[in-house]
Structure formats: C-alpha cells, structure tokens
Design a protein around this motif. Structure first.
Motif, PDB file in Angstrom:
ATOM      1  N   UNK A   1     -20.546 -58.927  64.010  1.00 36.50           N
ATOM      2  CA  UNK A   1     -19.566 -59.682  64.727  1.00 36.50           C
ATOM      3  C   UNK A   1     -18.722 -58.779  65.607  1.00 36.50           C
ATOM      4  N   UNK A   2     -18.543 -57.541  65.250  1.00 35.36           N
ATOM      5  CA  UNK A   2     -17.712 -56.629  66.012  1.00 35.36           C
ATOM      6  C   UNK A   2     -18.361 -56.272  67.346  1.00 35.36           C
ATOM      7  N   UNK A   3     -19.680 -56.363  67.437  1.00 38.89           N
ATOM      8  CA  UNK A   3     -20.313 -56.025  68.702  1.00 38.89           C
ATOM      9  C   UNK A   3     -20.030 -57.097  69.752  1.00 38.89           C
ATOM     10  N   UNK A   4     -19.663 -58.326  69.328  1.00 38.10           N
ATOM     11  CA  UNK A   4     -19.295 -59.386  70.278  1.00 38.10           C
ATOM     12  C   UNK A   4     -17.788 -59.394  70.554  1.00 38.10           C
ATOM     13  N   UNK A   5     -17.036 -58.776  69.722  1.00 37.78           N
ATOM     14  CA  UNK A   5     -15.585 -58.796  69.857  1.00 37.78           C
ATOM     15  C   UNK A   5     -15.110 -57.950  71.042  1.00 37.78           C
ATOM     16  N   UNK A   6     -15.701 -56.798  71.237  1.00 40.03           N
ATOM     17  CA  UNK A   6     -15.268 -55.909  72.324  1.00 40.03           C
ATOM     18  C   UNK A   6     -15.579 -56.533  73.690  1.00 40.03           C
ATOM     19  N   UNK A   7     -16.798 -57.038  73.955  1.00 39.92           N
ATOM     20  CA  UNK A   7     -17.040 -57.676  75.258  1.00 39.92           C
ATOM     21  C   UNK A   7     -16.164 -58.916  75.469  1.00 39.92           C
ATOM     22  N   UNK A   8     -15.912 -59.665  74.416  1.00 40.94           N
ATOM     23  CA  UNK A   8     -15.067 -60.847  74.558  1.00 40.94           C
ATOM     24  C   UNK A   8     -13.639 -60.430  74.901  1.00 40.94           C
ATOM     25  N   UNK A   9     -13.164 -59.368  74.271  1.00 43.98           N
ATOM     26  CA  UNK A   9     -11.832 -58.857  74.560  1.00 43.98           C
ATOM     27  C   UNK A   9     -11.745 -58.355  76.010  1.00 43.98           C
ATOM     28  N   UNK A  10     -12.762 -57.633  76.487  1.00 47.18           N
ATOM     29  CA  UNK A  10     -12.788 -57.146  77.859  1.00 47.18           C
ATOM     30  C   UNK A  10     -12.819 -58.304  78.864  1.00 47.18           C
ATOM     31  N   UNK A  11     -13.590 -59.333  78.571  1.00 44.51           N
ATOM     32  CA  UNK A  11     -13.664 -60.498  79.432  1.00 44.51           C
ATOM     33  C   UNK A  11     -12.312 -61.208  79.492  1.00 44.51           C
ATOM     34  N   UNK A  12     -11.649 -61.337  78.368  1.00 44.10           N
ATOM     35  CA  UNK A  12     -10.335 -61.982  78.317  1.00 44.10           C
ATOM     36  C   UNK A  12      -9.310 -61.187  79.109  1.00 44.10           C
ATOM     37  N   UNK A  13      -9.307 -59.874  78.961  1.00 44.18           N
ATOM     38  CA  UNK A  13      -8.370 -59.032  79.693  1.00 44.18           C
ATOM     39  C   UNK A  13      -8.643 -59.072  81.203  1.00 44.18           C
ATOM     40  N   UNK A  14      -9.912 -59.102  81.588  1.00 43.78           N
ATOM     41  CA  UNK A  14     -10.273 -59.171  83.002  1.00 43.78           C
ATOM     42  C   UNK A  14      -9.797 -60.482  83.613  1.00 43.78           C
ATOM     43  N   UNK A  15      -9.999 -61.577  82.930  1.00 41.72           N
ATOM     44  CA  UNK A  15      -9.568 -62.880  83.430  1.00 41.72           C
ATOM     45  C   UNK A  15      -8.047 -62.979  83.483  1.00 41.72           C
ATOM     46  N   UNK A  16      -7.374 -62.380  82.549  1.00 41.60           N
ATOM     47  CA  UNK A  16      -5.920 -62.409  82.540  1.00 41.60           C
ATOM     48  C   UNK A  16      -5.354 -61.622  83.722  1.00 41.60           C
ATOM     49  N   UNK A  17      -6.014 -60.545  84.113  1.00 43.92           N
ATOM     50  CA  UNK A  17      -5.550 -59.736  85.236  1.00 43.92           C
ATOM     51  C   UNK A  17      -5.720 -60.464  86.565  1.00 43.92           C
ATOM     52  N   UNK A  18      -6.661 -61.391  86.636  1.00 49.23           N
ATOM     53  CA  UNK A  18      -6.931 -62.125  87.877  1.00 49.23           C
ATOM     54  C   UNK A  18      -6.161 -63.435  87.982  1.00 49.23           C
ATOM     55  N   UNK A  19      -5.329 -63.725  87.044  1.00 46.00           N
ATOM     56  CA  UNK A  19      -4.636 -65.014  87.063  1.00 46.00           C
ATOM     57  C   UNK A  19      -3.575 -65.035  88.160  1.00 46.00           C
ATOM     58  N   UNK A  20      -3.162 -66.223  88.574  1.00 48.32           N
ATOM     59  CA  UNK A  20      -2.155 -66.417  89.616  1.00 48.32           C
ATOM     60  C   UNK A  20      -0.796 -65.949  89.109  1.00 48.32           C
ATOM     61  N   UNK A  21       0.101 -65.591  90.034  1.00 49.55           N
ATOM     62  CA  UNK A  21       1.430 -65.173  89.593  1.00 49.55           C
ATOM     63  C   UNK A  21       2.174 -66.339  88.954  1.00 49.55           C
ATOM     64  N   UNK A  22       3.176 -66.007  88.222  1.00 49.44           N
ATOM     65  CA  UNK A  22       3.975 -67.040  87.566  1.00 49.44           C
ATOM     66  C   UNK A  22       4.551 -67.972  88.624  1.00 49.44           C
ATOM     67  N   UNK A  23       4.701 -69.262  88.325  1.00 46.23           N
ATOM     68  CA  UNK A  23       5.187 -70.221  89.313  1.00 46.23           C
ATOM     69  C   UNK A  23       6.531 -69.844  89.921  1.00 46.23           C
ATOM     70  N   UNK A  24       7.440 -69.274  89.157  1.00 39.62           N
ATOM     71  CA  UNK A  24       8.732 -68.921  89.714  1.00 39.62           C
ATOM     72  C   UNK A  24       8.612 -67.797  90.749  1.00 39.62           C
ATOM     73  N   UNK A  25       7.697 -66.845  90.544  1.00 41.85           N
ATOM     74  CA  UNK A  25       7.473 -65.785  91.522  1.00 41.85           C
ATOM     75  C   UNK A  25       6.869 -66.359  92.797  1.00 41.85           C
TER      76      UNK A  25
END
Length: 123
Positions: A1-25
């Motif tokens: 299970x740990x071999x799937x955890x690292x790619x999933x974590x990297x994918x989540x971090x990559x998608x989070x970095x590409x998200x739109x700025x906060x609405x107030x900004x």
C-alpha cells in the motif's frame, strides 16, 4: 500500500499548487485593476473627452461648415478661413494638383466641377 501512497501524495500536492487563488485575493486584484482602468479613463478637468478639440492656434474646420453647398466666392472663402481661425485658405478643384504636406493652420475647401463647395477640412 505504501507504493501507492507516495504517487498519490505527489499528485495531490501538484493539484493543490495549480489551484486558483483564494476568492478574496482574486476579488482584490479585480477591484484594483478596475480602479486603475477607471483612473486612466477619466479625462482631465477642462479637457475635451472626445479628443476632437483643435490644438491651440490651429484651424477648426467645424466653424466653416456653413460654406458647404454654396458657390465658392472669394468673400465666402475668406470668411470661412476667418471663422476657422486658419492662417491660410486654399480651394481645391477636381483633378487639381496640390501639395500633400499637412499644415494644421490651413483650411482646404474642396469644390466640384461647378465651383460649389463639397467639403472643408484643415490640413
């Protein structure tokens, strides 16, 4: 299970970095851009917002429009030049040679074949 955890974590971090700025900004940036555009669009007090006002000391052909449709007599062309505050007036007949330099203080009076004024313009 740990071999799937690292790619999933990297994918989540990559998608989070590409998200739109906060609405107030985003709202603040939009408001700032709109305020800057409105400031640029506001004319200075005393200026002509249409940009059609003649430069000081130059010809104003709007004051000589009354001559259009009339036969061009020397008295009328002289009066049109005075009304337009032009320092020079020239009449242009069809096919007549004319210099092409721009003179902002000159009133050009265009005539038809019968000597009737068809247009006036500065330049």
């Amino acid at each position: 299970m740990s071999r799937y955890a690292i790619p999933a974590l990297l994918l989540t971090l990559t998608l989070a970095a590409c998200s739109a700025p906060a609405p107030d900004e985003q709202t603040a940036a939009t408001e700032q851009s709109q305020a800057a555009a409105a400031a640029v669009a506001q004319p200075e007090p005393g200026s002509d917002p249409t940009g059609t006002a003649p430069a000081p000391g130059s010809c104003d052909d709007t004051q000589a429009q009354w001559i259009i449709g009339k036969a061009a007599t020397p008295a009328d062309t002289e009066q049109a030049g005075k009304d337009a505050k032009a320092t020079a007036v020239r009449t242009l007949k069809p096919g007549e040679a004319a210099t092409m330099e721009f003179n902002p203080n000159r009133l050009n009076i265009d005539l038809d074949d019968k000597g009737v004024v068809t247009a006036v313009r500065c330049g």
